[in-house]
Design a protein around this motif. Sequence first.
Motif, mmCIF file in Angstrom:
data_model
loop_
_atom_site.group_PDB
_atom_site.id
_atom_site.type_symbol
_atom_site.label_atom_id
_atom_site.label_comp_id
_atom_site.label_asym_id
_atom_site.label_seq_id
_atom_site.Cartn_x
_atom_site.Cartn_y
_atom_site.Cartn_z
ATOM 1 N N LEU A 6 0.755 -1.193 0.086
ATOM 2 C CA LEU A 6 0.219 -0.098 -0.203
ATOM 3 C C LEU A 6 0.894 1.315 -0.031
ATOM 4 O O LEU A 6 1.999 1.430 0.845
ATOM 5 N N GLY A 7 0.352 2.202 -0.868
ATOM 6 C CA GLY A 7 1.409 3.418 -0.902
ATOM 7 C C GLY A 7 2.546 3.491 -1.875
ATOM 8 O O GLY A 7 2.945 4.557 -2.235
ATOM 9 N N GLY A 13 -5.610 -6.950 -8.739
ATOM 10 C CA GLY A 13 -5.573 -6.164 -9.635
ATOM 11 C C GLY A 13 -4.710 -6.114 -10.841
ATOM 12 O O GLY A 13 -4.898 -5.985 -11.956
ATOM 13 N N VAL A 14 -3.595 -6.529 -10.310
ATOM 14 C CA VAL A 14 -2.254 -6.934 -11.266
ATOM 15 C C VAL A 14 -2.201 -8.276 -11.537
ATOM 16 O O VAL A 14 -1.094 -8.841 -12.274
ATOM 17 N N ASP A 15 -3.042 -9.220 -11.290
ATOM 18 C CA ASP A 15 -2.885 -10.335 -11.347
ATOM 19 C C ASP A 15 -2.101 -11.298 -10.899
ATOM 20 O O ASP A 15 -1.258 -12.322 -11.168
ATOM 21 N N ALA A 16 -1.711 -10.916 -9.487
ATOM 22 C CA ALA A 16 -0.619 -11.340 -8.673
ATOM 23 C C ALA A 16 -1.027 -12.707 -7.990
ATOM 24 O O ALA A 16 -2.480 -12.888 -7.806
ATOM 25 N N HIS A 17 -0.178 -13.893 -8.052
ATOM 26 C CA HIS A 17 -0.716 -15.043 -7.485
ATOM 27 C C HIS A 17 -0.473 -15.087 -6.008
ATOM 28 O O HIS A 17 0.881 -15.014 -5.598
ATOM 29 N N LEU A 18 -1.587 -14.868 -5.047
ATOM 30 C CA LEU A 18 -1.307 -14.748 -3.791
ATOM 31 C C LEU A 18 -1.151 -16.169 -2.850
ATOM 32 O O LEU A 18 -2.162 -16.921 -3.432
ATOM 33 N N GLU A 70 -6.721 -6.538 -2.860
ATOM 34 C CA GLU A 70 -7.289 -5.963 -4.191
ATOM 35 C C GLU A 70 -6.571 -5.516 -5.013
ATOM 36 O O GLU A 70 -6.592 -5.699 -6.255
ATOM 37 N N VAL A 71 -5.464 -4.773 -4.395
ATOM 38 C CA VAL A 71 -4.515 -4.187 -5.407
ATOM 39 C C VAL A 71 -3.721 -5.185 -5.986
ATOM 40 O O VAL A 71 -3.455 -5.254 -7.176
#
Length: 70
Positions: free
Chosen positions: A23-24, A61-66, A57-58
């Motif tokens: 974040l940020g 939004g960039v299709d990161a695999h968490l 969510e962020v």
Amino acid sequence: MRQLIARWAGRFSQIIFDAPPALGLSDAVILATMADTVVLVVRAKQSRRQDLRHAIEVLRGVDAHLAGSD
């Protein structure tokens, strides 16, 4: 950066990046787009739930695999 990561991937079985908070700052989000898996680290009793939700969510939004979110 992608070329450097590709070179490392040819030499190492795992590459771990320690990035600033998602974040940020955009650095963590940019790295997340190049990673196979993202581990989101939070502090118990300190990280706010709404901040965690926003970070997820962020990153999604960039299709990161968490890791652990499947």
